[in-house]
Every structure is written in structure tokens, then in C-alpha cells.
Design an enzyme around this catalytic site. Structure first.
Site, mmCIF file in Angstrom:
data_model
loop_
_atom_site.group_PDB
_atom_site.id
_atom_site.type_symbol
_atom_site.label_atom_id
_atom_site.label_comp_id
_atom_site.label_asym_id
_atom_site.label_seq_id
_atom_site.Cartn_x
_atom_site.Cartn_y
_atom_site.Cartn_z
ATOM 1 N N ASN A 1 0.788 -1.237 0.000
ATOM 2 C CA ASN A 1 0.000 0.000 0.000
ATOM 3 C C ASN A 1 0.819 1.285 0.000
ATOM 4 O O ASN A 1 0.306 2.334 -0.399
ATOM 5 C CB ASN A 1 -1.025 -0.004 1.146
ATOM 6 C CG ASN A 1 -0.424 -0.276 2.488
ATOM 7 O OD1 ASN A 1 0.557 -0.998 2.606
ATOM 8 N ND2 ASN A 1 -0.992 0.298 3.527
ATOM 9 N N GLY B 1 2.465 -6.444 6.991
ATOM 10 C CA GLY B 1 1.560 -7.253 6.185
ATOM 11 C C GLY B 1 0.341 -7.693 6.968
ATOM 12 O O GLY B 1 -0.002 -7.102 8.001
ATOM 13 N N SER B 2 -0.282 -8.750 6.493
ATOM 14 C CA SER B 2 -1.537 -9.210 7.098
ATOM 15 C C SER B 2 -1.259 -10.102 8.316
ATOM 16 O O SER B 2 -0.144 -10.613 8.486
ATOM 17 C CB SER B 2 -2.340 -9.991 6.069
ATOM 18 O OG SER B 2 -1.606 -11.131 5.703
ATOM 19 N N GLU C 1 4.162 -5.717 11.919
ATOM 20 C CA GLU C 1 3.234 -4.582 11.795
ATOM 21 C C GLU C 1 2.080 -5.092 10.948
ATOM 22 O O GLU C 1 2.202 -5.198 9.719
ATOM 23 C CB GLU C 1 3.924 -3.409 11.088
ATOM 24 C CG GLU C 1 4.903 -2.644 11.944
ATOM 25 C CD GLU C 1 4.226 -1.810 13.012
ATOM 26 O OE1 GLU C 1 3.008 -1.607 12.943
ATOM 27 O OE2 GLU C 1 4.935 -1.380 13.933
ATOM 28 N N ALA D 1 -2.402 -13.069 8.740
ATOM 29 C CA ALA D 1 -2.097 -14.429 8.276
ATOM 30 C C ALA D 1 -0.610 -14.553 7.963
ATOM 31 O O ALA D 1 0.034 -15.555 8.327
ATOM 32 C CB ALA D 1 -2.932 -14.749 7.041
ATOM 33 N N THR D 2 -0.051 -13.542 7.320
ATOM 34 C CA THR D 2 1.383 -13.579 7.004
ATOM 35 C C THR D 2 2.213 -13.511 8.290
ATOM 36 O O THR D 2 3.212 -14.224 8.422
ATOM 37 C CB THR D 2 1.752 -12.409 6.061
ATOM 38 O OG1 THR D 2 0.998 -12.578 4.869
ATOM 39 C CG2 THR D 2 3.221 -12.369 5.746
ATOM 40 N N GLY D 3 1.800 -12.686 9.222
ATOM 41 C CA GLY D 3 2.513 -12.591 10.498
ATOM 42 C C GLY D 3 2.593 -13.949 11.182
ATOM 43 O O GLY D 3 3.655 -14.364 11.663
ATOM 44 N N CYS E 1 -3.448 0.271 7.040
ATOM 45 C CA CYS E 1 -3.601 -0.534 8.250
ATOM 46 C C CYS E 1 -4.289 0.271 9.348
ATOM 47 O O CYS E 1 -5.043 -0.248 10.154
ATOM 48 C CB CYS E 1 -2.245 -0.999 8.733
ATOM 49 S SG CYS E 1 -1.100 0.369 8.996
HETATM 50 P P1 NAD Z 1 0.625 -9.612 2.861
HETATM 51 O O1 NAD Z 1 0.694 -10.137 4.234
HETATM 52 O O2 NAD Z 1 -0.093 -10.418 1.835
HETATM 53 O O3 NAD Z 1 2.110 -9.389 2.278
HETATM 54 C C1 NAD Z 1 3.100 -8.664 2.978
HETATM 55 C C2 NAD Z 1 4.478 -9.159 2.545
HETATM 56 O O4 NAD Z 1 4.676 -10.493 3.046
HETATM 57 C C3 NAD Z 1 4.651 -9.266 1.028
HETATM 58 O O5 NAD Z 1 5.978 -8.907 0.715
HETATM 59 C C4 NAD Z 1 4.368 -10.733 0.738
HETATM 60 O O6 NAD Z 1 4.999 -11.218 -0.430
HETATM 61 C C5 NAD Z 1 4.947 -11.405 1.960
HETATM 62 N N1 NAD Z 1 4.301 -12.678 2.313
HETATM 63 C C6 NAD Z 1 3.011 -13.046 2.123
HETATM 64 N N2 NAD Z 1 2.793 -14.281 2.647
HETATM 65 C C7 NAD Z 1 3.973 -14.695 3.172
HETATM 66 C C8 NAD Z 1 4.393 -15.876 3.863
HETATM 67 N N3 NAD Z 1 3.552 -16.885 4.084
HETATM 68 N N4 NAD Z 1 5.671 -15.935 4.297
HETATM 69 C C9 NAD Z 1 6.535 -14.913 4.078
HETATM 70 N N5 NAD Z 1 6.195 -13.791 3.413
HETATM 71 C C10 NAD Z 1 4.929 -13.676 2.973
HETATM 72 O O7 NAD Z 1 0.041 -8.152 2.995
HETATM 73 P P2 NAD Z 1 -0.444 -7.159 1.857
HETATM 74 O O8 NAD Z 1 -1.672 -7.724 1.228
HETATM 75 O O9 NAD Z 1 0.704 -6.776 0.996
HETATM 76 O O10 NAD Z 1 -0.799 -5.870 2.746
HETATM 77 C C11 NAD Z 1 -2.025 -5.723 3.406
HETATM 78 C C12 NAD Z 1 -1.918 -6.033 4.875
HETATM 79 O O11 NAD Z 1 -0.813 -5.356 5.449
HETATM 80 C C13 NAD Z 1 -3.145 -5.544 5.634
HETATM 81 O O12 NAD Z 1 -3.550 -6.508 6.572
HETATM 82 C C14 NAD Z 1 -2.635 -4.288 6.324
HETATM 83 O O13 NAD Z 1 -3.363 -3.922 7.469
HETATM 84 C C15 NAD Z 1 -1.228 -4.657 6.626
HETATM 85 N N6 NAD Z 1 -0.411 -3.459 6.838
HETATM 86 C C16 NAD Z 1 0.019 -3.176 8.109
HETATM 87 C C17 NAD Z 1 0.758 -2.004 8.361
HETATM 88 C C18 NAD Z 1 1.201 -1.628 9.752
HETATM 89 O O14 NAD Z 1 2.061 -0.764 9.879
HETATM 90 N N7 NAD Z 1 0.656 -2.223 10.812
HETATM 91 C C19 NAD Z 1 1.045 -1.144 7.306
HETATM 92 C C20 NAD Z 1 0.601 -1.471 6.029
HETATM 93 C C21 NAD Z 1 -0.126 -2.635 5.802
#
Ligand code: NAD
Length: 499
Positions: free
Chosen positions: A169, A243-244, A265, A246-248, A301
Site C-alpha cells: 500500500n 503485512g496481514s 506490523e 495471516a502472514t505474520g 492498516c
Molecule cells: P501480505 O501479508 O499479503 O504481504 C506482505 C508481505 O509479506 C509481502 O511482501 C508478501 O509477499 C509477503 N508474504 C506473504 N505471505 C507470506 C508468507 N507466508 N511468508 C513470508 N512472506 C509472505 O500483505 P499485503 O496484502 O501486501 O498488505 C495488506 C496487509 O498489510 C493488511 O492486513 C494491512 O493492514 C497490513 N499493513 C500493516 C501495516 C502496519 O504498519 N501495521 C502497514 C501497512 C499494511
């Protein structure tokens, strides 16, 4: 290039070809590398579906080599004086500022966010880099009082190689802001941008390739597999994700094998609360600002996408919100006058419109938007800023992160039930409280389970103030000295002095 003066209004990819990076490969060890056969990804302009470029995707072998390069560079980088590392990081910020117009245009093309917002991202990201550069001499240890003849001190040392996985984003903002603290603390970095927005990070690599010692900053585009390879890699000391949820979770699980330091985050379903004494017009303006419609089409986010308004000002707030939202004009992301752009990918578009259609089917009251862009916007992933009212507290759009331009408004009357509802979701990133009563404001701040709370405000970040989530919204804090500390470890030294 002065974009403001040019007043460009079209999104044709041909017109903007000159801002695309020349190198579309993998950058590590100070050089560009070609991907394995067939490992490229088409990058689409979400405003019209044009193919902008085909970028390389890292496989496990390239991840291994990039991590090895970062490990080789680590001892010399960690041994530099803090002020020397600051000089390098300030150098990156300077080159980013100088190329700011092109980088912002690249992000507008690649992400669908409007150019105005992406110009702001360049300023914010560079300022964050300069902030961390200024903190390099503050990575201090301490001394522990001991009996005579004994000296005991604590050092803060870097971790090694930090892998930074970031979301789509704010492509360039994250690419620069999230590498600053680990680099300043003496770590080397492997950055993996989102596969949905890979272009500006490649341009960043081109801009700084002759600036930093080889291997200090490595930039690998890649999909989930590359992220997993980094999260499991024994040569990576720390993995930090934007990221999301689920990724965390996946990264924590993957990092557990090698007991990595993990910083997260993650997402939010952030509450905005309107008290009876608040000015309905101000609450409404806070709701609209808090959604970041004009910055990321609500893909933030911290967006306050769950609004809870007291029954006594409820109808006035709804009327004012729908009035303000109705005035927001969708437009081509590359046009400087555009107020709101499009969603960044087909997946985002399908997810967001799925929530909207589901709420309509369930009979939730739609008070603004709800459709997609019209005319020449039909080719892209444009969704109108959308507001639902009278949302039941247990409806999906009141509880789940949509990550798009959808605002859900709920009515409340009893304060105890209000806090129960506010704290009933697994998220806890931000919250916004609107009241003129100091006691009410502080009581609310104390009761809300979230890491970042605005009283009579929304959306803004304050550099130096720790940003991060309670509950499943994250682990660790950023944008402050705490972020610098996340990338250090403590070493205690006890010295027995000769008499
Ligand atoms: P995402 O979790 O799909 O991807 C984030 C990153 O992680 C990408 O580089 C992706 O390739 C990588 N990734 C995805 N799955 C993975 C896995 N299983 N193992 C390792 N790496 C993996 O997130 P997105 O769709 O790019 O972004 C949206 C999400 O991010 C929303 O939930 C949003 O709230 C969150 N976000 C949080 C903050 C914050 O500061 N808290 C800021 C921006 C976005």
C-alpha cells in the site's frame, strides 16, 4: 521533471515509460542478477490493466546468495562509526528526494494510489530515514552499579542480517522507511517488496547501487515463496514484516525453527468513537480523514473503518459523512488533481467488492458509494468510497479488515457496551476518540485495547511516537527509538579490574 507544472492527466503506460526502472532483475551483493528461467512476473497498471514490465522473482537459490552477500557485508558495516552509517543513510534519503517526482509517479502507476499521496510518501519516507540517521549516536547501553574493582556495562549490538518483508500500500515509503532503523543499528538488510508493487524498489536499488558498500542493502522481488525462504533461512537473524495477520502468523511459525527475532506490523479494524458532546461536523471530517480515501483508497492498516457514534449525534454524523464522501472524485492515479485512485490489484478489487456486495445482499443500509468507477475508469480497479450505516456489531463488515474504501457506521448508547464492542475484535492497532471532555477522553484511551490512539484526530503519524499494535495487530513498535532497539541485542560485560 515538475509534475505539478506539467499537469499530466493520462495514465497511458507508454507516456510514463521513462520513469520505469531499467533493471528488472535481482539486486544483491552490489550487482544485478538474472532470475532462474521462467521466474518473472508481469506487473500491471491497476488503473487500466496495461502491462508495465516483467520483473524477476527470486527463488530459494537467489535468496541463499543474497543472504550470503548480506552476511559477508555485515562485519564491516557493523564496525563503522555510527556517524558514518548515518552519512550513508542520509545519502539514500538525498537521492530519493532528488528523484522524488519520478518515484512518486512510478508508485502511482504501479499501486493505483494517487500521485499527490505518493509525493507525500516520498517526503515522509525520506524524513523517516533522516530521523533514524539522527539517532545513530543514541543506540546507547548502560552501566550497572557494582562493588569497587568491578565494572559492569551493557552494549547494544546489531543482530546480523535483517529481512524486511513489506506490503503493497505504500511501496516506496516502506522500501525506504523500513530499512533505515536496521541499517543505522549496524545490520545489513534484504528487502522484499510486495509482488503487487515491485517497481519503485528496483528504481531505489538503481539510485543507490554505487552509494552503499556491496551487500549492505539487497533488494529481491519475489512472491510468498521468497518470503518463506527468508523466514526459514538460518543466515537471517531477524525478520520484520509489514503485512496481514495471516502472514505474520506464517512468518512466526517459519522463523521458529531458527528462533528468529520477529517484528510484526499487521492489520487493523480500527474504531472511531463519537461521544454525544462532540461536534458532529468534526466527527464526520475525522471519519473521512481517518479512512485515508485520498491516500490509499482506504488500503491503510490504520484506517478507522469501524465508526461508533452516540445515538444523540448519529443522524447528523451520517448525513455529514455521506455528504463529504459524495464529494470525493475518483480519478486517474497519475493525475495530480486526482482525489482518490484505485485498488492495487484484481485480488484487492475482488475482496473489497465481495464485502460490499455481501453487505448489500444482507440488507445493510448503504448511504454512499457502493459502485465501481465509471467511464474510462471501468478498465481499472476503481471502487467508490462506500459508507454503510446501522451496521450490526456482529456483521462481517463491522469485524473484519476489508482493507479498502468501505466505512461501517454503528450506533451506541451505553458506554460499557461500547467498550465491549470496541475491544471485541482480535485487532488492536489504532483508535480515534471524539469528545470535548478531558476525563471522557482519557478514560476512553485507558480502556481501548489499541497501540495508537488519537483524541480528536485521525490518520496522522507523529515521528518519534511509537507505532504498533496490541493483540494480533502486531509485535514491536516502529517510527521511534523503539524501532531502532528492535534491531539490536544486549550484551553484558562484567570486568574485574586489577587492584
Ligand atoms: P501480505 O501479508 O499479503 O504481504 C506482505 C508481505 O509479506 C509481502 O511482501 C508478501 O509477499 C509477503 N508474504 C506473504 N505471505 C507470506 C508468507 N507466508 N511468508 C513470508 N512472506 C509472505 O500483505 P499485503 O496484502 O501486501 O498488505 C495488506 C496487509 O498489510 C493488511 O492486513 C494491512 O493492514 C497490513 N499493513 C500493516 C501495516 C502496519 O504498519 N501495521 C502497514 C501497512 C499494511
Amino acid at each position: 521533471m515538475n509534475l505539478m507544472a506539467q499537469g499530466k492527466t493520462r495514465a497511458s503506460s507508454e507516456e510514463w515509460r521513462h520513469v520505469l526502472p531499467t533493471n528488472l532483475g535481482l539486486f544483491y551483493g552490489g550487482e544485478w542478477h538474472s532470475p532462474a528461467a521462467g521466474r518473472t512476473l508481469p506487473v500491471l497498471n491497476p488503473a487500466n490493466g496495461d502491462v508495465l514490465a516483467h520483473v524477476a522473482l527470486a527463488d530459494r537459490e537467489h535468496v541463499d546468495r543474497a543472504v550470503a552477500a548480506a552476511n559477508s557485508a555485515f562485519p564491516a558495516w557493523a564496525a563503522l562509526s555510527p556517524l558514518k552509517r548515518s552519512e550513508y543513510v542520509r545519502g539514500i534519503a538525498k537521492r530519493v528526494r532528488e528523484a522524488g517526482d519520478e518515484l512518486a509517479m512510478l508508485d502511482a502507476l504501479d499501486s493505483g494510489n494517487p500521485l499527490k499521496g505518493m509525493l507525500l510518501d516520498i517526503q515522509m519516507g525520506s524524513t523517516i530515514m533522516e530521523y533514524f540517521a539522527g539517532l545513530s549516536t543514541e543506540i546507547k547501553g548502560s552501566t550497572i552499579p557494582m562493588p569497587g574493582g568491578v565494572l559492569n556495562y551493557v552494549l547494544r549490538e546489531p543482530l546480523g542480517v535483517v529481512a524486511r518483508l513489506v506490503a503493497f500500500n505504500h511501496p516506496l515509503l516502506f522500501a525506504i522507511a523500513k530499512i533505515a532503523a536496521p541499517l543505522i543499528a549496524g545490520n545489513t538488510v534484504v528487502l522484499k517488496p510486495s509482488e503487487h508493487t515491485p517497481l519503485s524498489a528496483l528504481r531505489l536499488a538503481e539510485l543507490v547501487q554505487d552509494l552503499l558498500p556491496p551487500g549492505v542493502l539487497n533488494i529481491l522481488n519475489g512472491d510468498r515463496a521468497a518470503g518463506e525462504a527468508l523466514a526459514t533461512h538460518p543466515g537471517v537473524a531477524s525478520i520484520a514484516v509489514v503485512g496481514s495477520i495471516a502472514t505474520g502468523r506464517a512468518v512466526m511459525r517459519a522463523g521458529a525453527e531458527t528462533l528468529k527475532r520477529v517484528t510484526l506490523e499487521l492489520g487493523g479494524k480500527n474504531a472511531l468513537i463519537g461521544y454525544p458532546d462532540a461536534d458532529p461536523a468534526k466527527v464526520a471530517a475525522g471519519c473521512v480523514k481517518g479512512m485515508n480515501f485520498d491516500w490509499t483508497a482506504g488500503q491503510s492498516c490504520g484506517s478507522t473503518s469501524r465508526v461508533l457514534v452516540h445515538e444523540s449525534i448519529y443522524s447528523e454524523v451520517i448525513e455529514a459523512v455521506s455528504d463529504l464522501v459524495g464529494k470525493i472524485r475518483l480519478g486517474q492515479p497519475t493525475a495530480i488533481e486526482t482525489e482518490m485512485g484505485c485498488l492495487s490489484s484484481q485480488a484487492q478489487f475482488e475482496k473489497v467488492t465481495g464485502y460490499i456486495e455481501g453487505a448489500k445482499r444482507d440488507g445493510v443500509q448503504l448511504v454512499a458509494g457502493g459502485g465501481r468507477g465509471r467511464g474510462d475508469l471501468e478498465r481499472g480497479y476503481f471502487v467508490e468510497p462506500t459508507v454503510f450505516a446501522d451496521v450490526a456489531p456482529d456483521h462481517r463488515i463491522a469485524r473484519e479488515e476489508i482493507f479498502g474504501p468501505v466505512l461501517s457506521i454503528l450506533k451506541w448508547s451505553d458506554e460499557a457496551a461500547l467498550f465491549e464492542a470496541v475491544n471485541s475484535v482480535p485487532y488492536g492497532l489504532t483508535a480515534s476518540v471524539w469528545t470535548n471532555d478531558l476525563s471522557t477522553a482519557h478514560r476512553a484511551a485507558a480502556r481501548i485495547q489499541a497501540g495508537y490512539i488519537w483524541i480528536n484526530g485521525s490518520s496522522s503519524h507523529f515521528l518519534g511516537a511509537p507505532f504498533g499494535g496490541y493483540k494480533q495487530s502486531g509485535l514491536g513498535r516502529e517510527e521511534s527509538i523503539e524501532e531502532l532497539h528492535e534491531f539490536t541485542q544486549l550484551k553484558n560485560v562484567n570486568v574485574t579490574l586489577s587492584p
